[in-house]
Motif scaffolding. Structure first.
Motif, PDB file in Angstrom:
ATOM      1  N   VAL A  34       0.843  -1.208   0.000  1.00 28.04           N
ATOM      2  CA  VAL A  34       0.000   0.000   0.000  1.00 28.04           C
ATOM      3  C   VAL A  34       0.873   1.250   0.000  1.00 28.04           C
ATOM      4  N   THR A  72     -10.284  -0.592   0.761  1.00 33.93           N
ATOM      5  CA  THR A  72     -10.947   0.224  -0.260  1.00 33.93           C
ATOM      6  C   THR A  72     -10.534   1.686  -0.126  1.00 33.93           C
ATOM      7  N   ALA A  75      -7.091   2.172  -1.538  1.00 35.28           N
ATOM      8  CA  ALA A  75      -7.117   2.072  -3.006  1.00 35.28           C
ATOM      9  C   ALA A  75      -7.629   3.378  -3.612  1.00 35.28           C
ATOM     10  N   THR A  78      -4.933   5.976  -3.364  1.00 36.89           N
ATOM     11  CA  THR A  78      -3.910   5.741  -4.384  1.00 36.89           C
ATOM     12  C   THR A  78      -4.364   6.263  -5.747  1.00 36.89           C
ATOM     13  N   LEU A 105      -2.047  -2.206  -6.280  1.00 40.62           N
ATOM     14  CA  LEU A 105      -3.427  -2.194  -5.785  1.00 40.62           C
ATOM     15  C   LEU A 105      -3.963  -3.616  -5.653  1.00 40.62           C
ATOM     16  N   HIS A 109      -4.850  -5.662  -2.172  1.00 41.18           N
ATOM     17  CA  HIS A 109      -6.181  -6.228  -1.991  1.00 41.18           C
ATOM     18  C   HIS A 109      -6.117  -7.717  -1.673  1.00 41.18           C
TER      19      HIS A 109
END
Length: 187
Positions: A34, A72, A75, A78, A105, A109
């Motif tokens: 991340v 989430t 993400a 990002t 990403l 996840h």
């Protein structure tokens, strides 16, 4: 009252003493992927100083709460950083950077999905994590090859082409998450 606090402290010490290495490594992998996604996505002019600390704190959130909304959230941060870099700071869209951000990403996840299954005190065969990462690598390789081929076939190029594809992909991802949330609540 003091007995209740003492009991909670002892329970916390017991829980910390039972933590095993494999779930911690998976959670460290979440933080690393991340944070690397943040560094690649955000413009270099924004990163020095306090923003790096905020981004590091945000990267810790899915590592500690992989079952929650934090994967989430990071993400979306990002993707927002990538949009800021390309629109706000005029960074040219490079295919390698776009593919690397997409890969990070996905890895973040999938590592959150693995960490959500592993309790902190789980004894895990290292082969399980290796197979998980190899499967994820195969998905990433196939997706990258197919994505590059489709971009070449469609003739999409330049910053505007990638920009609308990114926004469309973000809208599809948010819509899919909303639909899944609605379906789960309906149950």
């Amino acid at each position: 009252m003091i007995d209740a606090v003492t009991g909670r402290v002892r329970a916390a010490q017991n829980a910390v003493g039972r933590i095993s290495v494999a779930p911690l490594l998976v959670r460290a992998g979440i933080f690393g992927t991340v944070f690397a996604g943040f560094v690649l996505a955000f413009p270099a002019e924004v990163l020095p100083g306090r923003p790096v600390l905020f981004l590091a704190g945000a990267a810790l959130l899915p590592a500690f709460g992989p079952r929650r909304v934090w994967a989430t959230f990071t993400a979306l941060v990002t993707v927002g950083g990538w949009l800021l870099a390309t629109d706000g700071y005029g960074r040219p869209v490079a295919l390698w950077r776009l593919l690397a951000i997409a890969a990070l990403l996905y890895l973040g996840h999938t590592l959150c999905a693995l960490a959500a299954l592993l309790p902190y005190d789980a004894v895990v065969d290292p082969e399980l994590i290796t197979r998980w990462l190899l499967r994820s690598g195969a998905v990433l390789l196939g997706t990258a090859v197919l994505g590059v081929l489709l971009l070449q076939a469609a003739g999409v190029g330049g910053g505007a082409g990638y920009q609308w594809v990114t926004v469309l992909g973000l809208l599809v991802a948010v819509g899919t998450a909303a639909l899944l949330g609605w379906l789960l609540r309906r149950r």
